[in-house]
Design a protein around this motif. Structure first.
Motif, short mmCIF file in Angstrom:
data_model
loop_
_atom_site.label_atom_id
_atom_site.label_comp_id
_atom_site.label_asym_id
_atom_site.label_seq_id
_atom_site.Cartn_x
_atom_site.Cartn_y
_atom_site.Cartn_z
N LEU A 59 0.83 -1.20 0.00
CA LEU A 59 0.00 0.00 0.00
C LEU A 59 0.86 1.25 0.00
O LEU A 59 0.57 2.23 -0.70
CB LEU A 59 -0.93 -0.02 1.21
N ASP A 84 3.87 1.52 -1.24
CA ASP A 84 4.42 1.65 -2.60
C ASP A 84 3.40 2.29 -3.53
O ASP A 84 3.74 3.14 -4.36
CB ASP A 84 4.81 0.27 -3.14
N LEU A 85 2.13 1.88 -3.41
CA LEU A 85 1.08 2.43 -4.26
C LEU A 85 0.89 3.92 -4.01
O LEU A 85 0.82 4.73 -4.95
CB LEU A 85 -0.23 1.68 -4.01
N HIS A 112 3.81 5.90 -5.29
CA HIS A 112 3.78 5.96 -6.76
C HIS A 112 2.79 7.03 -7.24
O HIS A 112 3.12 7.85 -8.11
CB HIS A 112 3.39 4.60 -7.33
N CYS A 149 -9.95 -0.50 -1.56
CA CYS A 149 -9.03 -0.73 -2.69
C CYS A 149 -7.97 -1.77 -2.34
O CYS A 149 -6.82 -1.65 -2.78
CB CYS A 149 -8.34 0.58 -3.09
N LEU A 200 -5.75 -3.22 -5.15
CA LEU A 200 -5.04 -2.33 -6.05
C LEU A 200 -3.54 -2.38 -5.76
O LEU A 200 -3.12 -2.44 -4.60
CB LEU A 200 -5.55 -0.90 -5.87
N SER A 201 -2.73 -2.35 -6.82
CA SER A 201 -1.27 -2.41 -6.67
C SER A 201 -0.62 -1.35 -7.54
O SER A 201 -1.29 -0.68 -8.33
CB SER A 201 -0.76 -3.79 -7.08
N VAL A 202 0.70 -1.22 -7.39
CA VAL A 202 1.43 -0.27 -8.22
C VAL A 202 1.24 -0.60 -9.69
O VAL A 202 1.01 0.28 -10.53
CB VAL A 202 2.94 -0.29 -7.86
N SER A 255 -1.31 -2.14 -11.21
CA SER A 255 -2.66 -1.82 -11.70
C SER A 255 -2.91 -0.32 -11.73
O SER A 255 -3.85 0.14 -12.36
CB SER A 255 -3.72 -2.51 -10.82
N ALA A 256 -2.06 0.44 -11.03
CA ALA A 256 -2.21 1.90 -11.06
C ALA A 256 -1.37 2.53 -12.16
O ALA A 256 -1.27 3.75 -12.26
CB ALA A 256 -1.80 2.50 -9.71
#
Length: 314
Positions: free
Chosen positions: A4, A6-7, A10, A26, A29-31, A33-34
């Motif tokens: 999280l 890291d996301l 980013h 969320c 959700l990951s880096v 997918s973002a």
């Protein structure tokens, strides 16, 4: 090792002038997918102080996997302008709330069971967060923290301490809950070993929520209220409650008294005598009103005559 974090890092590096970031439900959700590269670590592995997020003012991480303790401390130390932090119903780890930026005006940690009583008390006693205006705490906290918040936070406007408990075996009065600027006070589902008395002295208060769980003992035996501008009062299921208002509640718009078994027609009339703007009245399961049906009916008819658009539940 904190996906999280890291996301968030980013997103903040891609949108360098971002002021509000909200992540609600969320967890998947990951880096990647973002739009970033999986495994990006540039910011979190940078030299201390190299990464900062000076424009971030509001951060919400709600109803999802939360930040780890080290991750939260790292991020918050790099957000010097943060004004609002909402970690409600996440498993964010904040063992020490004093890592929070001193700029905070709003803090919501409702449902964060990793936030302990000692951490909240440390925040309030530190003297460093006098600018807090909104404070929402996790459940199962002692009622004393609400009193402490009112003493420690002079700018407080909204306070919510759900499912608080009063650690006392004796019925009787507790200290007055007093604040000159508070506008919303929510202490729903208080746990007390016996019914207790409460005095609320808040001259600017607009909303007061003291509802109990239905058919649960304890709660309030008496409420002494000094809040002349009150607009909404919720006392549902305080079965033995007796209410005394120090001044007419002329601005009252909503009065919820379901399950207040000892509420008498005289008490009801006293609360509503000057309420000319009333929009909602709920008095279901009020045993004393049922027993004194004729008198209670006269009171209700007078209220309806003064407030023809009233939403009434009886």
């Amino acid at each position: 090792g904190d996906g999280l974090l890291d996301l968030i890092v980013h997103v903040l590096h891609v949108a360098r002038h971002l002021e509000v970031l909200s992540l609600d439900r969320c967890s998947g959700l990951s880096v990647g997918s973002a739009g970033g590269k999986a495994g990006d670590k540039a910011a979190t592995e940078a030299a201390p102080g190299a990464a900062s997020f000076p424009t971030l003012k509001e951060l919400k991480v709600s109803q999802m996997d939360g930040l780890s303790g080290p991750g939260a401390a790292w991020l918050l130390a790099r957000a010097p302008a943060l004004r609002s932090l909402d970690l409600s119903n996440s498993d964010s780890e904040l063992e020490a709330l004093t890592v929070l930026p001193r700029t905070l005006a709003s803090l919501n940690v409702e449902g964060c069971f990793c936030v302990q009583e000692a951490a909240v008390e440390g925040l309030l006693r530190s003297g460093s967060y006098a600018g807090l205006e909104t404070l929402v705490l996790p459940g199962a906290m002692p009622l004393g923290l609400a009193f402490l918040a009112c003493e420690a936070l002079p700018r407080l406007r909204a306070l919510n301490v759900g499912s608080s408990y009063l650690d006392s075996d004796a019925a009787g009065p507790v200290p007055a809950l007093s604040h000159v600027a508070l506008r919303a006070l929510r202490l729903p589902h208080m746990h007390t070993s016996q019914p207790c008395e409460l005095r609320v002295v808040c001259p600017q208060l607009r909303t007061l929520d003291l509802q109990q769980h239905s058919f649960v003992g304890g709660g309030l035996s008496r409420l002494d209220l000094s809040a002349p501008f009150l607009e909404s009062l919720d006392l549902r299921w305080n079965a033995v409650a007796c209410v005394r208002a120090a001044a007419p509640l002329a601005g009252l718009r909503a009065l919820l008294l379901d399950g207040c078994a000892r509420l008498s027609p005289g008490q009801l009339e006293g609360l509503l005598a000057h309420a000319k703007a009333l929009e909602e009245l709920s008095i279901t399961e009020c045993d004393q009103l049922r027993r004194q049906g004729e008198e209670a009916t006269r009171v209700v008819l007078r209220v309806l005559a003064a407030n023809p658009n009233l939403k009434l539940s009886i």
